[in-house]
Design a protein around this motif. Structure first.
Motif, PDB file in Angstrom:
ATOM      1  N   ARG A  42       0.851  -1.189   0.000  1.00 24.34           N
ATOM      2  CA  ARG A  42       0.000   0.000   0.000  1.00 24.34           C
ATOM      3  C   ARG A  42       0.889   1.243   0.000  1.00 24.34           C
ATOM      4  NH1 ARG A  42      -5.169  -0.929   0.404  1.00 24.34           N
ATOM      5  NH2 ARG A  42      -5.602   1.233   0.997  1.00 24.34           N
ATOM      6  N   LEU A  43       0.567   2.164  -0.884  1.00 25.34           N
ATOM      7  CA  LEU A  43       1.393   3.340  -1.119  1.00 25.34           C
ATOM      8  C   LEU A  43       0.517   4.592  -1.136  1.00 25.34           C
ATOM      9  CD1 LEU A  43       3.547   1.997  -4.119  1.00 25.34           C
ATOM     10  CD2 LEU A  43       4.165   1.998  -1.697  1.00 25.34           C
ATOM     11  N   PRO A  44       1.114   5.774  -1.142  1.00 29.39           N
ATOM     12  CA  PRO A  44       0.322   6.969  -1.418  1.00 29.39           C
ATOM     13  C   PRO A  44      -0.447   6.809  -2.730  1.00 29.39           C
ATOM     14  CG  PRO A  44       2.519   7.580  -0.670  1.00 29.39           C
ATOM     15  CD  PRO A  44       2.528   6.091  -0.852  1.00 29.39           C
ATOM     16  N   ALA A  45      -1.600   7.449  -2.823  1.00 29.13           N
ATOM     17  CA  ALA A  45      -2.492   7.234  -3.969  1.00 29.13           C
ATOM     18  C   ALA A  45      -1.805   7.470  -5.311  1.00 29.13           C
ATOM     19  CB  ALA A  45      -3.708   8.148  -3.838  1.00 29.13           C
ATOM     20  N   SER A  46      -0.996   8.512  -5.404  1.00 25.62           N
ATOM     21  CA  SER A  46      -0.342   8.796  -6.687  1.00 25.62           C
ATOM     22  C   SER A  46       0.692   7.732  -7.022  1.00 25.62           C
ATOM     23  CB  SER A  46       0.308  10.182  -6.666  1.00 25.62           C
ATOM     24  OG  SER A  46       1.288  10.268  -5.652  1.00 25.62           O
ATOM     25  N   HIS A  47       1.390   7.204  -6.007  1.00 28.58           N
ATOM     26  CA  HIS A  47       2.398   6.169  -6.266  1.00 28.58           C
ATOM     27  C   HIS A  47       1.738   4.840  -6.639  1.00 28.58           C
ATOM     28  CE1 HIS A  47       5.953   8.242  -3.983  1.00 28.58           C
ATOM     29  NE2 HIS A  47       5.546   8.899  -5.054  1.00 28.58           N
ATOM     30  N   ALA A  48       0.627   4.511  -5.998  1.00 25.28           N
ATOM     31  CA  ALA A  48      -0.099   3.293  -6.378  1.00 25.28           C
ATOM     32  C   ALA A  48      -0.604   3.414  -7.811  1.00 25.28           C
ATOM     33  CB  ALA A  48      -1.258   3.059  -5.425  1.00 25.28           C
ATOM     34  N   THR A  49      -1.061   4.595  -8.178  1.00 30.42           N
ATOM     35  CA  THR A  49      -1.502   4.826  -9.559  1.00 30.42           C
ATOM     36  C   THR A  49      -0.346   4.637 -10.528  1.00 30.42           C
ATOM     37  OG1 THR A  49      -3.176   6.402  -8.816  1.00 30.42           O
ATOM     38  CG2 THR A  49      -2.518   6.523 -11.123  1.00 30.42           C
ATOM     39  N   TRP A  50       0.811   5.164 -10.185  1.00 32.22           N
ATOM     40  CA  TRP A  50       1.996   5.037 -11.029  1.00 32.22           C
ATOM     41  C   TRP A  50       2.299   3.560 -11.275  1.00 32.22           C
ATOM     42  CZ3 TRP A  50       7.081   8.205  -9.791  1.00 32.22           C
ATOM     43  CH2 TRP A  50       8.010   8.009 -10.811  1.00 32.22           C
ATOM     44  N   ALA A  69      -3.376  19.239 -14.485  1.00 33.60           N
ATOM     45  CA  ALA A  69      -3.007  18.161 -15.415  1.00 33.60           C
ATOM     46  C   ALA A  69      -2.286  18.726 -16.634  1.00 33.60           C
ATOM     47  CB  ALA A  69      -4.253  17.394 -15.837  1.00 33.60           C
ATOM     48  N   TYR A  70      -2.759  19.869 -17.136  1.00 32.00           N
ATOM     49  CA  TYR A  70      -2.096  20.530 -18.274  1.00 32.00           C
ATOM     50  C   TYR A  70      -0.621  20.792 -17.959  1.00 32.00           C
ATOM     51  CZ  TYR A  70      -0.223  24.905 -20.163  1.00 32.00           C
ATOM     52  OH  TYR A  70       0.602  25.869 -20.667  1.00 32.00           O
ATOM     53  N   ALA A  71      -0.355  21.202 -16.725  1.00 35.96           N
ATOM     54  CA  ALA A  71       1.018  21.536 -16.348  1.00 35.96           C
ATOM     55  C   ALA A  71       1.926  20.316 -16.308  1.00 35.96           C
ATOM     56  CB  ALA A  71       1.023  22.232 -14.979  1.00 35.96           C
ATOM     57  N   GLN A  72       1.339  19.108 -16.355  1.00 36.97           N
ATOM     58  CA  GLN A  72       2.120  17.870 -16.301  1.00 36.97           C
ATOM     59  C   GLN A  72       2.107  17.105 -17.625  1.00 36.97           C
ATOM     60  OE1 GLN A  72       3.889  17.103 -13.573  1.00 36.97           O
ATOM     61  NE2 GLN A  72       3.150  18.987 -12.614  1.00 36.97           N
ATOM     62  N   ALA A  73       1.435  17.635 -18.650  1.00 36.78           N
ATOM     63  CA  ALA A  73       1.288  16.902 -19.911  1.00 36.78           C
ATOM     64  C   ALA A  73       2.616  16.856 -20.660  1.00 36.78           C
ATOM     65  CB  ALA A  73       0.211  17.564 -20.777  1.00 36.78           C
ATOM     66  N   ALA A  74       3.100  15.675 -20.908  1.00 31.06           N
ATOM     67  CA  ALA A  74       4.363  15.501 -21.621  1.00 31.06           C
ATOM     68  C   ALA A  74       4.446  14.088 -22.165  1.00 31.06           C
ATOM     69  CB  ALA A  74       5.552  15.774 -20.689  1.00 31.06           C
ATOM     70  N   GLY A  75       5.419  13.874 -23.033  1.00 28.04           N
ATOM     71  CA  GLY A  75       5.615  12.534 -23.578  1.00 28.04           C
ATOM     72  C   GLY A  75       5.513  12.531 -25.075  1.00 28.04           C
ATOM     73  N   ALA A  76       6.233  11.653 -25.717  1.00 23.38           N
ATOM     74  CA  ALA A  76       6.239  11.584 -27.174  1.00 23.38           C
ATOM     75  C   ALA A  76       6.582  10.169 -27.607  1.00 23.38           C
ATOM     76  CB  ALA A  76       7.237  12.581 -27.752  1.00 23.38           C
ATOM     77  N   VAL A  77       6.436   9.920 -28.892  1.00 18.02           N
ATOM     78  CA  VAL A  77       6.655   8.585 -29.440  1.00 18.02           C
ATOM     79  C   VAL A  77       8.100   8.116 -29.215  1.00 18.02           C
ATOM     80  CG1 VAL A  77       6.612   7.228 -31.576  1.00 18.02           C
ATOM     81  CG2 VAL A  77       4.811   8.861 -31.109  1.00 18.02           C
ATOM     82  N   GLN A  78       9.031   9.043 -29.008  1.00 20.23           N
ATOM     83  CA  GLN A  78      10.420   8.660 -28.773  1.00 20.23           C
ATOM     84  C   GLN A  78      10.555   7.725 -27.570  1.00 20.23           C
ATOM     85  OE1 GLN A  78      12.757   9.376 -30.935  1.00 20.23           O
ATOM     86  NE2 GLN A  78      14.322   8.250 -29.812  1.00 20.23           N
ATOM     87  N   LEU A  79       9.622   7.818 -26.641  1.00 20.97           N
ATOM     88  CA  LEU A  79       9.634   6.911 -25.492  1.00 20.97           C
ATOM     89  C   LEU A  79       9.573   5.449 -25.929  1.00 20.97           C
ATOM     90  CD1 LEU A  79       7.070   8.840 -23.298  1.00 20.97           C
ATOM     91  CD2 LEU A  79       9.395   8.320 -22.554  1.00 20.97           C
ATOM     92  N   LEU A 111       3.670   7.155 -14.763  1.00 17.29           N
ATOM     93  CA  LEU A 111       3.980   8.451 -14.162  1.00 17.29           C
ATOM     94  C   LEU A 111       2.980   9.511 -14.615  1.00 17.29           C
ATOM     95  CD1 LEU A 111       5.774  10.441 -12.614  1.00 17.29           C
ATOM     96  CD2 LEU A 111       7.260  10.547 -14.635  1.00 17.29           C
ATOM     97  N   ALA A 112       2.600   9.469 -15.906  1.00 22.13           N
ATOM     98  CA  ALA A 112       1.634  10.437 -16.428  1.00 22.13           C
ATOM     99  C   ALA A 112       0.292  10.305 -15.718  1.00 22.13           C
ATOM    100  CB  ALA A 112       1.464  10.233 -17.937  1.00 22.13           C
ATOM    101  N   ALA A 113      -0.146   9.076 -15.469  1.00 19.97           N
ATOM    102  CA  ALA A 113      -1.388   8.858 -14.739  1.00 19.97           C
ATOM    103  C   ALA A 113      -1.268   9.354 -13.303  1.00 19.97           C
ATOM    104  CB  ALA A 113      -1.764   7.379 -14.759  1.00 19.97           C
ATOM    105  N   ALA A 114      -0.117   9.107 -12.690  1.00 26.82           N
ATOM    106  CA  ALA A 114       0.101   9.548 -11.317  1.00 26.82           C
ATOM    107  C   ALA A 114       0.009  11.061 -11.199  1.00 26.82           C
ATOM    108  CB  ALA A 114       1.461   9.056 -10.817  1.00 26.82           C
ATOM    109  N   THR A 115       0.520  11.785 -12.191  1.00 27.00           N
ATOM    110  CA  THR A 115       0.440  13.246 -12.143  1.00 27.00           C
ATOM    111  C   THR A 115      -1.011  13.715 -12.230  1.00 27.00           C
ATOM    112  OG1 THR A 115       0.731  13.531 -14.536  1.00 27.00           O
ATOM    113  CG2 THR A 115       2.720  13.489 -13.193  1.00 27.00           C
ATOM    114  N   GLY A 116      -1.861  12.932 -12.912  1.00 25.07           N
ATOM    115  CA  GLY A 116      -3.281  13.271 -12.957  1.00 25.07           C
ATOM    116  C   GLY A 116      -3.922  13.159 -11.584  1.00 25.07           C
ATOM    117  N   VAL A 117      -3.547  12.110 -10.851  1.00 23.67           N
ATOM    118  CA  VAL A 117      -4.063  11.964  -9.481  1.00 23.67           C
ATOM    119  C   VAL A 117      -3.540  13.091  -8.601  1.00 23.67           C
ATOM    120  CG1 VAL A 117      -4.037  10.488  -7.425  1.00 23.67           C
ATOM    121  CG2 VAL A 117      -4.391   9.485  -9.691  1.00 23.67           C
ATOM    122  N   GLN A 118      -2.259  13.428  -8.747  1.00 28.39           N
ATOM    123  CA  GLN A 118      -1.709  14.557  -7.997  1.00 28.39           C
ATOM    124  C   GLN A 118      -2.468  15.839  -8.321  1.00 28.39           C
ATOM    125  OE1 GLN A 118       2.438  14.446  -9.150  1.00 28.39           O
ATOM    126  NE2 GLN A 118       3.023  13.392  -7.266  1.00 28.39           N
TER     127      GLN A 118
END
Length: 438
Positions: free
Chosen positions: A53-61, A165-175, A189-196
């Motif tokens: 069991r973890l903080p909600a954002s970490h469990a989401t991650w 959520a806008y402030a955390q939006a990132a990521g590209a196909v290079q991943l 991590l992107a999902a976790a930032t949404g919970v945060q």
């Protein structure tokens, strides 16, 4: 909510639980869970299968990374969005955090989050891929919506969550290009930032205003202002995009599924062996080619499981040589099979500019050494709204995926999950569902 949206949600929830179980043993997942556990924090939500069991954002991650790890999760084919990866994990974490969340409220949040995520991706004029976008970029919005609704955010507070959520939006196909765990760990991590984002809004922190349409808002920053806002608002509350989400039948990049299905149909119809094949021709889209055929050295002969998932050559050759494409075909031993590699070398790809769908149809021609040729075209893939699969088919996928979970789940627990999701709208509290999955 209309019946078709609720039925689609049940399928998506069950299917995403399935792929999360399979992904619990995915590349670097155990290491991620150990690292997040070492960070400490309040035990707010469970990591499925692993049980910590973890903080909600970490469990989401962790849970979102697991859901994405096998490349077996659902797809909003009009945009290529990985719809449920951020939503299920965010919704479960928020439900555990709040407690007493009914199945009706859970399904409502799920449907609305899926709707917003898909609509945001429908708005840009540029095709997905040409801008370098990945589903990860949009995941914070969907996760913030799901978590925010379940946590009771409405009106300005929900708007603030989306602004964060806008402030955390990132990521590209290079991943996706490196052939490692980067893609699914970042999606988590992107999902976790949404919970945060939802948690920040719940605490009263003001979010970014005009986060979509402002001078430096999302669409101006990422697509140069080339978008149609009507795609977001048209028939809002009447048409729900979750009804256009497809359940994946193969654990590989979605753009490879048309050719895979056509190849499997040819194998069933003709019954040839890999050694009988002189060459294979696949007619493909530009976007599909860029993602799964280049760079050719990596895609033609993949050296890692992650590269194999996004190799058109491997996937088509595997379907033709083995007559199936399943989780067992994405292990180091399976990927290095000389018989499949030899056939992959004989797969040719031609791009047809007239094919403009995000998810290509399957157009495959096989020429045998005796001179005979066989052709197959598949437009409506199995699992799509045009060729749907049943809830029971999703249940069968869950039973199969549970077999490779990082830790074994009892058979009665798996069946209990299926029964509860089937009647999820009648549940007074969804959190007992989590207990069955740890």
């Amino acid at each position: 909510l209309p019946r078709d949206a609720r039925e689609a949600a049940r399928r998506c929830i069950l299917d995403t639980i399935a792929v999360t179980l399979a992904g619990s043993s995915g590349q670097d997942v155990d290491r991620l869970v150990q690292w997040l556990t070492a960070r400490g924090g309040p035990p707010e939500a469970a990591v499925l299968v692993h049980g910590v069991r973890l903080p909600a954002s970490h469990a989401t991650w962790a849970n979102s990374s697991m859901a994405r790890a096998r490349e077996f999760d659902d797809s909003h084919d009009p945009t290529g969005d990985h719809t449920s990866v951020p939503i299920l994990s965010a919704a479960l974490a928020a439900a555990e955090l709040r407690g007493g969340v009914s199945g009706r409220d859970f399904v409502t949040a799920y449907v609305l989050a899926a709707d917003l995520g898909a609509r945001l991706r429908l708005a840009p004029f540029k095709k997905v891929g040409s801008t370098g976008f990945a589903a990860n970029t949009f995941a914070p919005f969907a996760a913030a919506t799901a978590a925010g609704l379940i946590l009771g955010l409405r009106g300005q507070s929900l708007y603030d969550a989306l602004g964060w959520a806008y402030a955390q939006a990132a990521g590209a196909v290079q991943l996706q290009q490196g052939g490692q765990s980067t893609l699914h760990v970042h999606h988590g991590l992107a999902a976790a930032t949404g919970v945060q984002a939802a948690l920040l809004a719940r605490e009263g922190f003001p979010g970014t205003h005009e986060f979509l349409t402002g001078k430096f808002g999302f669409y101006n920053a990422y697509v140069g202002g080339e978008y149609d806002p009507r795609a977001i608002t048209e028939a809002l509350g009447e048409r729900f995009e979750i009804t256009r989400v497809s359940v994946k039948q193969y654990p590989s990049g979605r753009v490879t599924h048309g050719p895979i299905e056509a190849a499997l149909a040819l194998r069933r119809a003709v019954g040839f062996a890999a050694e009988d094949i002189e060459d294979v021709l696949v007619v493909y889209t530009t976007g599909g080619f860029n993602m799964t055929c280049e760079p050719e050295a990596e895609r033609r002969v993949p050296v890692s499981v992650q590269h194999a998932k996004f190799s058109l050559y491997y996937n088509v050759a595997c379907a033709l040589a083995r007559g199936h494409l399943s989780l067992e075909d994405f292990t180091p031993a399976a990927v290095s099979d000389p018989r499949v590699r030899g056939l992959a070398a004989r797969v040719r790809v031609t791009v047809d500019p007239a094919l403009t769908r995000v998810i290509p149809p399957g157009i495959v021609t096989v020429r045998l050494r005796d001179g005979r040729e066989f052709h197959e075209r598949v437009d409506d893939l199995r699992g799509t709204p045009e060729n749907p699969v049943s809830f029971e088919a999703c249940a069968a996928k869950l039973r199969s995926c549970a077999k490779i979970a990082a830790r074994p789940l009892a058979g009665h627990a798996v069946e209990g999950v299926i029964k509860r999701v089937a009647r999820i709208e009648a549940l007074l509290d969804v959190t007992p569902l989590v207990a069955l999955l740890v």
